[in-house]
Design a protein around this motif. Sequence first.
Motif, mmCIF file in Angstrom:
data_model
loop_
_atom_site.group_PDB
_atom_site.id
_atom_site.type_symbol
_atom_site.label_atom_id
_atom_site.label_comp_id
_atom_site.label_asym_id
_atom_site.label_seq_id
_atom_site.Cartn_x
_atom_site.Cartn_y
_atom_site.Cartn_z
ATOM 1 N N PRO A 253 0.795 -1.235 0.000
ATOM 2 C CA PRO A 253 0.000 0.000 0.000
ATOM 3 C C PRO A 253 0.827 1.286 0.000
ATOM 4 C CG PRO A 253 -0.896 -1.537 1.592
ATOM 5 C CD PRO A 253 0.385 -2.126 1.081
ATOM 6 N N SER A 254 1.928 1.322 0.746
ATOM 7 C CA SER A 254 2.713 2.552 0.834
ATOM 8 C C SER A 254 3.636 2.769 -0.365
ATOM 9 C CB SER A 254 3.546 2.555 2.119
ATOM 10 O OG SER A 254 4.442 1.456 2.110
ATOM 11 N N VAL A 255 3.854 1.739 -1.172
ATOM 12 C CA VAL A 255 4.775 1.842 -2.300
ATOM 13 C C VAL A 255 4.058 1.711 -3.644
ATOM 14 C CG1 VAL A 255 6.843 0.858 -3.363
ATOM 15 C CG2 VAL A 255 6.623 0.874 -0.885
ATOM 16 N N LEU A 256 3.374 0.596 -3.839
ATOM 17 C CA LEU A 256 2.697 0.314 -5.108
ATOM 18 C C LEU A 256 1.355 -0.348 -4.813
ATOM 19 C CD1 LEU A 256 3.001 0.314 -8.256
ATOM 20 C CD2 LEU A 256 3.890 -2.002 -8.025
ATOM 21 N N PRO A 257 0.279 0.442 -4.646
ATOM 22 C CA PRO A 257 -1.024 -0.145 -4.304
ATOM 23 C C PRO A 257 -1.784 -0.723 -5.494
ATOM 24 C CG PRO A 257 -1.177 2.222 -4.352
ATOM 25 C CD PRO A 257 0.273 1.893 -4.584
ATOM 26 N N MET A 258 -1.336 -0.393 -6.729
ATOM 27 C CA MET A 258 -2.044 -0.866 -7.913
ATOM 28 C C MET A 258 -1.059 -1.040 -9.065
ATOM 29 S SD MET A 258 -5.088 0.965 -10.036
ATOM 30 C CE MET A 258 -4.276 1.524 -11.500
ATOM 31 N N ALA A 259 -1.336 -2.007 -9.927
ATOM 32 C CA ALA A 259 -0.512 -2.211 -11.119
ATOM 33 C C ALA A 259 -1.426 -2.477 -12.305
ATOM 34 C CB ALA A 259 0.442 -3.378 -10.917
ATOM 35 N N THR A 260 -1.026 -1.945 -13.454
ATOM 36 C CA THR A 260 -1.746 -2.194 -14.709
ATOM 37 C C THR A 260 -1.100 -3.393 -15.382
ATOM 38 O OG1 THR A 260 -2.215 0.147 -14.938
ATOM 39 C CG2 THR A 260 -2.439 -1.200 -16.915
ATOM 40 N N LEU A 261 -1.919 -4.312 -15.839
ATOM 41 C CA LEU A 261 -1.426 -5.549 -16.443
ATOM 42 C C LEU A 261 -1.734 -5.558 -17.937
ATOM 43 C CD1 LEU A 261 -2.708 -7.948 -13.654
ATOM 44 C CD2 LEU A 261 -0.381 -7.087 -13.929
ATOM 45 N N ALA A 262 -1.046 -4.756 -18.693
ATOM 46 C CA ALA A 262 -1.289 -4.678 -20.140
ATOM 47 C C ALA A 262 -0.668 -5.889 -20.838
ATOM 48 C CB ALA A 262 -0.697 -3.402 -20.697
ATOM 49 N N GLY A 263 -1.431 -6.503 -21.707
ATOM 50 C CA GLY A 263 -0.924 -7.601 -22.521
ATOM 51 C C GLY A 263 -0.909 -8.956 -21.845
ATOM 52 N N VAL A 264 -1.513 -9.096 -20.674
ATOM 53 C CA VAL A 264 -1.565 -10.395 -19.998
ATOM 54 C C VAL A 264 -2.880 -11.069 -20.392
ATOM 55 C CG1 VAL A 264 -1.521 -11.624 -17.796
ATOM 56 C CG2 VAL A 264 -0.189 -9.522 -18.075
ATOM 57 N N GLU A 265 -2.769 -12.021 -21.315
ATOM 58 C CA GLU A 265 -3.941 -12.739 -21.808
ATOM 59 C C GLU A 265 -3.745 -14.218 -21.518
ATOM 60 O OE1 GLU A 265 -4.233 -11.627 -25.918
ATOM 61 O OE2 GLU A 265 -4.838 -9.598 -25.425
ATOM 62 N N LEU A 266 -4.677 -14.806 -20.787
ATOM 63 C CA LEU A 266 -4.568 -16.184 -20.334
ATOM 64 C C LEU A 266 -5.731 -17.023 -20.837
ATOM 65 C CD1 LEU A 266 -3.764 -15.160 -16.660
ATOM 66 C CD2 LEU A 266 -2.104 -15.853 -18.386
ATOM 67 N N THR A 267 -5.478 -18.300 -21.055
ATOM 68 C CA THR A 267 -6.513 -19.233 -21.483
ATOM 69 C C THR A 267 -6.942 -20.072 -20.284
ATOM 70 O OG1 THR A 267 -5.515 -19.310 -23.668
ATOM 71 C CG2 THR A 267 -7.040 -21.076 -23.128
ATOM 72 N N PRO A 268 -8.241 -20.155 -19.996
ATOM 73 C CA PRO A 268 -8.717 -20.918 -18.840
ATOM 74 C C PRO A 268 -8.389 -22.403 -18.961
ATOM 75 C CG PRO A 268 -10.490 -19.634 -19.827
ATOM 76 C CD PRO A 268 -9.308 -19.513 -20.719
ATOM 77 N N PRO A 269 -8.261 -23.086 -17.856
ATOM 78 C CA PRO A 269 -8.417 -22.639 -16.483
ATOM 79 C C PRO A 269 -7.152 -21.926 -15.988
ATOM 80 C CG PRO A 269 -7.944 -24.976 -16.512
ATOM 81 C CD PRO A 269 -8.044 -24.539 -17.942
ATOM 82 N N VAL A 270 -7.358 -20.916 -15.142
ATOM 83 C CA VAL A 270 -6.278 -20.130 -14.557
ATOM 84 C C VAL A 270 -6.535 -20.030 -13.055
ATOM 85 C CG1 VAL A 270 -5.112 -17.903 -14.520
ATOM 86 C CG2 VAL A 270 -6.062 -18.747 -16.655
ATOM 87 N N THR A 271 -5.514 -20.335 -12.251
ATOM 88 C CA THR A 271 -5.647 -20.238 -10.796
ATOM 89 C C THR A 271 -4.738 -19.138 -10.276
ATOM 90 O OG1 THR A 271 -6.183 -22.574 -10.618
ATOM 91 C CG2 THR A 271 -5.468 -21.476 -8.615
ATOM 92 N N PHE A 272 -5.342 -18.168 -9.566
ATOM 93 C CA PHE A 272 -4.615 -17.077 -8.930
ATOM 94 C C PHE A 272 -4.468 -17.431 -7.456
ATOM 95 C CE2 PHE A 272 -7.024 -15.272 -12.444
ATOM 96 C CZ PHE A 272 -6.024 -14.623 -13.158
ATOM 97 N N HIS A 273 -3.297 -17.130 -6.886
ATOM 98 C CA HIS A 273 -3.036 -17.478 -5.491
ATOM 99 C C HIS A 273 -2.350 -16.313 -4.792
ATOM 100 C CE1 HIS A 273 -0.542 -19.434 -2.286
ATOM 101 N NE2 HIS A 273 -1.760 -19.845 -1.963
ATOM 102 N N LEU A 274 -2.842 -15.957 -3.616
ATOM 103 C CA LEU A 274 -2.219 -14.928 -2.793
ATOM 104 C C LEU A 274 -1.150 -15.629 -1.957
ATOM 105 C CD1 LEU A 274 -2.159 -11.993 -1.812
ATOM 106 C CD2 LEU A 274 -3.933 -12.591 -0.156
ATOM 107 N N LYS A 275 0.109 -15.515 -2.414
ATOM 108 C CA LYS A 275 1.218 -16.243 -1.777
ATOM 109 C C LYS A 275 1.572 -15.628 -0.421
ATOM 110 C CE LYS A 275 5.923 -17.795 -2.603
ATOM 111 N NZ LYS A 275 7.030 -17.816 -3.558
ATOM 112 N N THR A 276 1.717 -14.312 -0.371
ATOM 113 C CA THR A 276 1.997 -13.633 0.896
ATOM 114 C C THR A 276 1.083 -12.437 1.031
ATOM 115 O OG1 THR A 276 3.712 -12.217 -0.048
ATOM 116 C CG2 THR A 276 4.433 -14.302 0.880
#
Length: 175
Positions: free
Chosen positions: A85-108
């Motif tokens: 939050p204090s450094v980089l609270p948001m990022a733009t993900l241009a050009g990231v195109e994925l084919t399902p199934p895709v699993t997102f995981h909050l590692k830390t």
Amino acid sequence: MSLAESIDIDSKSEKPVSMIWGCELSSKQDSYTFQMSEEWQCEQQLALRTICLGEAAQDEFHVVEILPAEEGDTRAPVPLATLKPSVLPMATLAGVELTPPVTFHLKTGSGPVYISGQHVSMMPNLSWDEEEEEEEEDAEEEEPREESPEKPPKGQAARKGNAAKKRRLDKEDEP
């Protein structure tokens, strides 16, 4: 290869349909799998746009990664973003195109982390025959018209002549 590259411009049998998509990862739910039902027999893609922290996110590193599609896959998870939050609270993900199934995981981190994008699918275009017939009918209705040169209205021509006569008379009257 992206969905946009695989679209045949001349193909009228399928049309792209785009829907807004999003998910939330947090300490309560640290994984999310984007998958399509077996009923959908068309090509699918998930085009990621942004990843951001929620207002309740603690000032710690939040690492989001993409897990391999299959459990037995030997490939390592791929980090998608590291946010704080204090450094980089948001990022733009241009050009990231994925084919399902895709699993997102909050590692830390404890989240909440929001991932958003577009779900694009190629749906059968069942109405193209009707559109083509309408275009043909419209073309038949439009007949080329012969264009004639524009003629000035009679009133304007008469006024011009009167003005010229007035000028001549005025010049003759001058000594």
